[in-house]
Structures are given as C-alpha cells and as structure tokens.
Design a protein around this motif. Sequence first.
Motif, short mmCIF file in Angstrom:
data_model
loop_
_atom_site.label_atom_id
_atom_site.label_comp_id
_atom_site.label_asym_id
_atom_site.label_seq_id
_atom_site.Cartn_x
_atom_site.Cartn_y
_atom_site.Cartn_z
N THR C 70 0.83 -1.20 0.00
CA THR C 70 0.00 0.00 0.00
C THR C 70 0.87 1.25 0.00
O THR C 70 0.59 2.21 -0.75
N THR C 71 1.90 1.26 0.84
CA THR C 71 2.80 2.42 0.88
C THR C 71 3.41 2.68 -0.49
O THR C 71 3.48 3.83 -0.95
N ALA C 72 3.85 1.60 -1.15
CA ALA C 72 4.49 1.76 -2.47
C ALA C 72 3.48 2.28 -3.49
O ALA C 72 3.79 3.19 -4.27
N LEU C 73 2.25 1.74 -3.47
CA LEU C 73 1.25 2.18 -4.45
C LEU C 73 0.83 3.63 -4.19
O LEU C 73 0.63 4.40 -5.13
N VAL C 74 0.73 4.01 -2.90
CA VAL C 74 0.40 5.41 -2.59
C VAL C 74 1.53 6.33 -3.07
O VAL C 74 1.28 7.37 -3.69
N GLY C 75 2.76 5.93 -2.81
CA GLY C 75 3.90 6.73 -3.26
C GLY C 75 3.90 6.92 -4.77
O GLY C 75 4.08 8.04 -5.29
N ALA C 76 3.67 5.83 -5.51
CA ALA C 76 3.64 5.92 -6.97
C ALA C 76 2.45 6.75 -7.43
O ALA C 76 2.55 7.52 -8.40
N GLY C 77 1.31 6.63 -6.72
CA GLY C 77 0.13 7.43 -7.08
C GLY C 77 0.37 8.91 -6.87
O GLY C 77 -0.03 9.75 -7.70
N VAL C 78 1.00 9.26 -5.76
CA VAL C 78 1.34 10.67 -5.51
C VAL C 78 2.23 11.19 -6.64
O VAL C 78 2.03 12.29 -7.18
N ALA C 79 3.22 10.37 -7.03
CA ALA C 79 4.13 10.79 -8.10
C ALA C 79 3.37 10.97 -9.42
O ALA C 79 3.68 11.88 -10.20
#
Lengths: 210, 210, 210
Positions: C70-79
């Motif tokens: 989830t952290t990784a997907l949120v980070g990529a989504g923010v980017a």
Amino acid sequence: MSTKTLILALDLLGTFAFAVDGALTAIRTARVDIVGVLVLGLITAIGGGVIRDVLLGVTPATFQDWRYLTTALVGAGVAFFLSRQLTHLAKPILVFDAIGLSLFAVIGATKALAAGFGPLQAALLGMITGVGGGTIRDVLLNRVPTVFSANSHLYAVPALLGALLVAIPHTFGLTWGWIAVVGALVCFGVRILALLYRWSAPVPPGSPPL
Amino acid sequence: MSTKTLILALDLLGTFAFAVDGALTAIRTARVDIVGVLVLGLITAIGGGVIRDVLLGVTPATFQDWRYLTTALVGAGVAFFLSRQLTHLAKPILVFDAIGLSLFAVIGATKALAAGFGPLQAALLGMITGVGGGTIRDVLLNRVPTVFSANSHLYAVPALLGALLVAIPHTFGLTWGWIAVVGALVCFGVRILALLYRWSAPVPPGSPPL
Amino acid sequence: MSTKTLILALDLLGTFAFAVDGALTAIRTARVDIVGVLVLGLITAIGGGVIRDVLLGVTPATFQDWRYLTTALVGAGVAFFLSRQLTHLAKPILVFDAIGLSLFAVIGATKALAAGFGPLQAALLGMITGVGGGTIRDVLLNRVPTVFSANSHLYAVPALLGALLVAIPHTFGLTWGWIAVVGALVCFGVRILALLYRWSAPVPPGSPPL
C-alpha cells in the motif's frame, strides 16, 4: 465435458494463443532464429504463471506440467513456420489472446487466494499472471513492455479488473465458481471493447498528447 | 583425483570462464564501473543456475556455495584489471566458455531429473543453466540476448542437445555416469564446430538473409 | 515508540521514497500510462526485497505484507498526480532514497544472516535488497541500470559497505543491534557524500574519461 476439463481446454487455448502471439512478436521485432522464436513463445505463454508462483513461494506449476510446455512449444513452432500466413489472422489471435488474458487473470487470483494471500496481493498476482509473460518477452526483445505504454489499449486494466472481481468477494467469504466466470467475462469484454474503441488509460498530467 | 573433485574443478573452471566473458562483454558494451563489471560477471557465471533452481522451486545452490561466488568474483576482477590484455585471448576464453556451457547443461539436466522433473523440463533446464546467465547479462546491458539471435553460432542448440542426451536415456531408466560424459562431449564438440564453421540455426521462412 | 516500530516507520518511509523515485523515473523516461507508473513505482520499492527472498529460497516478504504494497502504491500514485511539482523536490527525495537504501541494505544482510547464509552472501543480498528494485525498473524502461554505470555516484558501493559492516562482525559472533545502526549510518553517510562530491567508482583501465 466436466467444468475442470473445460477450464483446462480454455487455459491451453489461451496458452497456445499467447505462444503464437509471443513468437510472432519476436519474429517481427528482432533477428531471431528458431531457438529464439521457440523460447520467446514459451516465455510469453508461461512466464506470467512462473512469476506468480515465484511470488507465491511455490514451484512453478505451468513449467512442471508438460501439457502447458508442449502446447506453448507447438504454438511457437506453428508461428515459426507460418509467420507470413498468420499476419492475416491478427484479429482472431487477438481474441484468443484476450481469452488467455481473462483465464490467466482469474486463475492467478484464485491460486493466490487459495494460498492464503490477501485480496490486494491476489489482484496483483492475477494481473501479473496475465501480463507477466509478454512483459518478459518485451524485455528480452529490448523494448519497453507494451503493457506499461500509453497505447496498449488497457491490456493490464481488464486483467486487474477480472482479478479484483474474484478477490473482493472472496474477502467477504463469497467463493462460488460463477464469480470467477463473471470476472473472466468482464476482463474479456473490457479488453475487446478497449481494442474496438481504442481506449487508453490516463497518462500523467502534463504528458504530451499521443 | 576423484570424479567428484574433477567435476567440481571443471565446473569452477567453467564458472571462471563465464565470469571473465561476462565481465569483458560488459566492459566492451557499456560505460560500467567496477561494481557493474563484478556484478555482471557474477550474474553471467551463476545466473543460469539461479533461474534453474527458481524453476525447480529450491534455494539457488550456486549462490549459497562460496566457492562459486568467489571464483566468479575473481574471474570478473581479473577481467576488470586485464581487459585490454584479455582481448588477445578471445579464442581460449571461447574454449573455456564451451567447457562451462557443456558442464552447466549436463549438470542442470541431471539436477532437474534428480528433483523428479520430466525429460522435457530437464532438457529445458539444462539449456537454461547453460545460457541463462549470459541472457540476464545481455538484458542488463540493454541488448537482445545473443542466444536468441541468428548469428550466435548455435549457443543454445548444443546446450539443449547435451541436456537431451542426459534426459532421454533417463526416462528409460539409464542413469550411468558416462551418459553425462557423452552429453557434455557432444555439447562441447557441436559448439566448437559451430564456431569453426559458423553454423547457424534456421531463421523463420521469409527472413532477410544475414 | 519501540525500536521495532521505529524500524518499520523508517522502512516504510524508504519504501515510499523508492516508489516516488521509481514512478518519477518512469514518467521522465518513457510514455507510460497510470498502470505503468504504479507498477514501476511498486517494483522499484519492493523489487530488491523480492530478489533477495527468491535467492534466500523463501516466500517474498514485502510482497506478502499489505503495508509495504500500500505504501508503495500510494507513493507511486502521488508521483503520478504531482510529477511536475515533485521535480522541485529532487533533493529531499534523494535524501529519503538514501534512507531507504541504508535500511534496505542492512535489513537485507540481517535477513540473510538469520537464514544461515555466509557473510559474502549476506553482503551481496544486502546490496541487492538496496539496488535490485531500481535495477528491474531500469531494465523494464529499456535502459542500462544506473547502478552499473560509471556516473551513478556510488549507489551500490555504500549499500555493499553497510551490508558488510553487518555481515563481518556477525561471523565473529557479534550481533548487537547497534552494529546494524552503524552499518545503516555509514551507508547513508557515504551515499550523501558521494552525491555532494560527485564521487565515482573506478572504471576499467583504458576506459575513456567521462
């Protein structure tokens, strides 16, 4: 014909279509010999399932099963000898490919859920089962995998959708077989519509238009 | 010297040759620093065995064994410091590389059969053990793996032949040690002949000539 | 806050930074859609840990843990949504990335030692945990991984150093927690100094100057 036999037959049909498509892509893209065509067809067909099983921590199943290996090698061999004739069959191959994508996505998600993984993992693993083989093939052919590119006509999105339609009900205890059928049909339908109407997934804000 | 020691010595010689070859390819192909040279040499040397063990569902053996790791790192280190001198030794390196290919193919097939896999899987895994490391190296160096290309002089074919010569008799219950020796010698001989006489595997019908 | 919670929080911060960095690299390098951005961010963040666990022969842990996914997907989504704004934050992202690198290297080496692997393997696995995700991302984006290239400012070297600082004392029976802290701090410090002073690792003798 029992349900199990039907699923196996459709799964092998999808494997065959993936192998043909992978071999034709190899022939069109690079100067490959028969070894390259057979291996790249085989990888396209079973690569997604292998990545899934590595992430599940189990011995890759499609690699162990000679029926999948043989079907994939026959598909790639057919593409090797009939590559010129098969260019006229691009549309039926896309339909078979969509069948493979749908089954691989749903079967991948089901295997992940059966192994005790959560719905997020299961959805990702369903998508990976569907798109992983073509992704390795594209990497080996030295090009950016079409699945990431803005003009792939939603190749990964229907796979993810189909896998989610299996994974989400499962978290609520719903594991009837027809849920998998609905997941596969939605994946298949969205993929075909995306091809017909040239749908694309959103690109980052500020990207130049296609 | 016992047979086991002899096999280990030859296997380490092959590992060394693969590492030297992989490191030299990295130096010639891209702007790599010492980290890149060592890692790409290491991957060329043990990558094929790692893919094989992942497909067998076991912990990668050559990665666990410090003798293989050290041999590969020393080989890559030698190539880093002596890259200019080693260009004059291209032919002996090709011979050592063919020794490595032969042993890796036969050992890979034998491990697969011992793990209970069928002859088709064992032949593919023998081939993968031989060509897998160089394939990952080529992918990391951003080029189409030479093993798929029409002018690789049959790199994968002798590996597959050697592995098949071990796998097929095994299905008939024949598991004598000299069968492995014959498999390795055939692989070695075909590879050397293919280099001498510039043999190529067939390309798809209609491909432009080389 | 307990030590374990602190490590988890820092590890998730590193995962977030890796995902943001991976997604931004994908947006800058290729014509990717939202699927490509999310998947490439996710692979950058958890790919190194997955390769480590495959080499350790265990089920990939970061893939199983929904907090990392989830952290990784949120980070990529923010980017994905803020890619233009984030170009102004390149320096803080590099600092977070160095935090991630340090923790991943030390945690990777520690896991390998706990699994009974030797110090050489543990050091390599620590380095792989740190640099593996970015390497797969670069391969998928069809470019030579920056980690191998002569102008990466020692990305792999501090990771290897930090991992060695954990692995070597362990072989002498020293396994105190502060050794891991020293390893992570040295990795972080060397990486930041390498960025500030544009340090490079040695290139093969005879290579043309940068």
